[in-house]
Design a protein around this motif. Structure first.
Motif, short mmCIF file in Angstrom:
data_model
loop_
_atom_site.label_atom_id
_atom_site.label_comp_id
_atom_site.label_asym_id
_atom_site.label_seq_id
_atom_site.Cartn_x
_atom_site.Cartn_y
_atom_site.Cartn_z
N GLU A 202 -45.10 25.19 36.90
CA GLU A 202 -45.23 25.80 35.57
C GLU A 202 -46.66 26.28 35.37
OE1 GLU A 202 -44.63 24.70 30.84
OE2 GLU A 202 -43.89 23.31 32.37
N THR A 203 -46.80 27.42 34.67
CA THR A 203 -48.13 27.99 34.47
C THR A 203 -48.30 28.49 33.04
OG1 THR A 203 -49.77 29.50 35.43
CG2 THR A 203 -47.51 30.33 35.20
N LEU A 204 -49.47 29.05 32.76
CA LEU A 204 -49.83 29.48 31.42
C LEU A 204 -49.72 30.99 31.26
CD1 LEU A 204 -53.07 27.32 31.00
CD2 LEU A 204 -50.78 26.80 30.11
N ALA A 205 -49.52 31.42 30.01
CA ALA A 205 -49.52 32.85 29.69
C ALA A 205 -50.97 33.27 29.44
CB ALA A 205 -48.66 33.10 28.46
N ASP A 206 -51.66 33.60 30.54
CA ASP A 206 -53.08 33.94 30.44
C ASP A 206 -53.37 35.23 31.19
OD1 ASP A 206 -52.85 33.16 33.08
OD2 ASP A 206 -53.98 31.29 32.85
N GLU A 207 -54.65 35.53 31.38
CA GLU A 207 -55.04 36.79 32.04
C GLU A 207 -54.57 36.84 33.49
OE1 GLU A 207 -59.17 37.64 31.64
OE2 GLU A 207 -59.14 37.62 29.45
N LYS A 208 -54.61 35.71 34.17
CA LYS A 208 -54.13 35.68 35.55
C LYS A 208 -52.65 36.04 35.60
CE LYS A 208 -53.36 32.60 39.52
NZ LYS A 208 -53.42 31.22 40.02
N TRP A 209 -51.87 35.48 34.67
CA TRP A 209 -50.44 35.78 34.59
C TRP A 209 -50.23 37.28 34.36
CZ3 TRP A 209 -45.69 33.89 35.48
CH2 TRP A 209 -44.62 34.58 34.91
N ASP A 210 -50.96 37.86 33.43
CA ASP A 210 -50.79 39.28 33.11
C ASP A 210 -51.17 40.17 34.29
OD1 ASP A 210 -49.77 38.78 30.60
OD2 ASP A 210 -51.71 38.95 29.60
N ARG A 211 -52.18 39.78 35.05
CA ARG A 211 -52.54 40.56 36.24
C ARG A 211 -51.41 40.54 37.25
NH1 ARG A 211 -57.65 38.17 35.50
NH2 ARG A 211 -57.21 36.59 37.09
N PHE A 212 -50.77 39.37 37.40
CA PHE A 212 -49.64 39.28 38.33
C PHE A 212 -48.51 40.20 37.87
CE2 PHE A 212 -45.74 37.89 40.16
CZ PHE A 212 -46.06 37.41 41.41
N VAL A 213 -48.17 40.14 36.59
CA VAL A 213 -47.09 40.97 36.04
C VAL A 213 -47.40 42.44 36.24
CG1 VAL A 213 -45.90 41.65 33.90
CG2 VAL A 213 -46.38 39.23 34.35
N GLU A 214 -48.65 42.81 36.02
CA GLU A 214 -49.06 44.20 36.18
C GLU A 214 -48.95 44.65 37.63
OE1 GLU A 214 -53.29 46.35 35.61
OE2 GLU A 214 -52.41 45.59 33.75
N ASP A 215 -49.32 43.78 38.57
CA ASP A 215 -49.31 44.14 39.99
C ASP A 215 -47.92 44.12 40.60
OD1 ASP A 215 -52.03 44.48 39.96
OD2 ASP A 215 -52.50 42.52 40.84
N SER A 216 -47.02 43.32 40.04
CA SER A 216 -45.68 43.19 40.62
C SER A 216 -44.82 44.40 40.30
CB SER A 216 -44.99 41.93 40.09
OG SER A 216 -43.64 41.89 40.51
N LEU A 217 -44.08 44.88 41.27
CA LEU A 217 -43.15 45.99 41.07
C LEU A 217 -42.11 45.62 40.01
CD1 LEU A 217 -41.90 48.74 42.01
CD2 LEU A 217 -40.60 47.43 43.70
N ASN A 218 -41.79 44.35 39.91
CA ASN A 218 -40.74 43.87 39.00
C ASN A 218 -41.27 43.45 37.64
OD1 ASN A 218 -40.45 42.03 41.88
ND2 ASN A 218 -39.12 43.80 41.60
N GLY A 219 -42.58 43.51 37.44
CA GLY A 219 -43.18 43.08 36.19
C GLY A 219 -43.08 44.14 35.11
N THR A 220 -42.85 43.72 33.87
CA THR A 220 -42.73 44.65 32.75
C THR A 220 -43.45 44.11 31.52
OG1 THR A 220 -40.75 43.69 31.74
CG2 THR A 220 -40.40 45.26 33.54
#
Length: 326
Positions: free
Chosen positions: A9-27
């Motif tokens: 489990e992880t947090l909704a933080d800047e690292k999370w948002d960078r992952f979402v942005e970089d992932s093809l499946n992130g929205t």
């Protein structure tokens, strides 16, 4: 037992948002700002292969935290893969994604009684999910194919006339006619910041269809829209007729990949006009000027709204709704 991967489990933080942005499946629907503003009970996980971050999972829990549910405000969620490593060829990427998907799908069954996910359209291979508990009497994941429409707006910003726009030429005859009428009658579309007006119009639209919307949902919508506007992640477009009377409102949000049609509403008394078409068409111009090339119309799964959205000339794109229950 798969000891190769771990789910943490992880947090909704800047690292999370960078992952979402970089992932093809992130929205946008997995972005921390969106999730926090949506008032849903979300939970986030990272999937590691030893020490290497290889995937992430965004889910919505029920009130008790015992099951995963779908929510009208979170259109896509579930698995998001990390970018492939430099050493992986095409076949190895598919192989790793299969293993990750199998691991996550199994892990979720250990954490939740019932599971509902809306996977992003870019996830086309769900074999590993469907094979969970294969050959046993245990519950299995069941897929339901849903559909949305992607509209290419990349040429709006450079067009000199309607015929220069690809989707205008692909749109239905009646939609092209509505576009021309709105232009001829000098309809105007403005960007507004009045969130309450959008909610008021949404309620009017639902009332016309005899759909009772709970105040709690309207309040959640208002909080979401305000949150997105405050972070410059969305715009409210309002279309006015030749009498300068407001007829239609639409909310579009965006991420680094595309824009999303999130809400739309009309004044029932103005349904014979052209504002419902005009508000989307003019929004496409503005979004294109922002550098956005594609719009996800966010579902074409009801007959009337589906045909309306498809009449703009977009492509049909399938995605999977996945459910597992006892």
């Amino acid at each position: 037992m798969n000891n190769e991967y771990t789910l943490i489990e992880t947090l909704a933080d800047e690292k999370w948002d960078r992952f979402v942005e970089d992932s093809l499946n992130g929205t946008i629907f997995s972005n921390s700002i969106y999730l926090k503003a949506s008032s849903v009970k979300f939970k986030l996980f990272y999937c590691y292969k030893k020490e290497e971050l290889r995937a992430a999972v965004s889910v919505v829990e029920d009130a008790k935290g015992e099951s995963l549910i779908l929510d009208d405000l979170v259109i896509y969620n579930g698995i998001m893969y990390n970018k492939p490593t430099n050493k992986q060829n095409h076949a190895q990427q598919f192989s790793e994604q299969f293993k990750i998907q199998e691991f996550i799908a199994n892990e979720l069954t250990k954490l939740y009684k019932n599971i509902e996910l809306n996977l992003h359209p870019s996830i086309v291979d769900i074999r590993a999910i469907l094979w969970v508990n294969y050959g046993t009497e245990l519950p299995k994941y069941q897929p339901d194919i849903r559909y949305t429409s992607y509209i290419d707006i990349s040429d709006f910003k450079t067009s000199k006339k309607l015929e220069d726009i690809s989707i205008y030429n692909k749109a239905s005859t009646s939609r092209r006619q509505q576009i021309r009428y709105a232009i001829k009658k000098e309809y105007k579309t403005k960007i507004i910041s009045d969130v309450s007006l959008l909610i008021e119009f949404y309620k009017k639209t639902m009332d016309r269809q005899d759909i009772d919307v709970e105040n709690e949902k309207l309040q959640k919508m208002e909080k979401l829209v305000s949150g997105l506007l405050g972070q410059n992640m969305a715009k409210i477009y309002a279309s006015y007729d030749e009498k300068d009377e407001l007829g239609s409102i639409a909310l579009f949000g965006w991420d680094n990949k595309r824009a999303y049609y999130i809400f739309g509403a009309n004044d029932p008394a103005k349904r014979d006009g052209h504002t419902g078409t005009n508000v989307l068409w003019e929004a496409f111009y503005d979004l294109s000027k922002m550098g956005i090339d594609e719009v996800d119309m966010e579902g074409i799964n009801s007959p009337n709204r589906g045909w309306f959205k498809l009449s703009f000339g977009g492509n049909i794109v399938p995605y999977y709704e996945i459910k597992l229950g006892e």
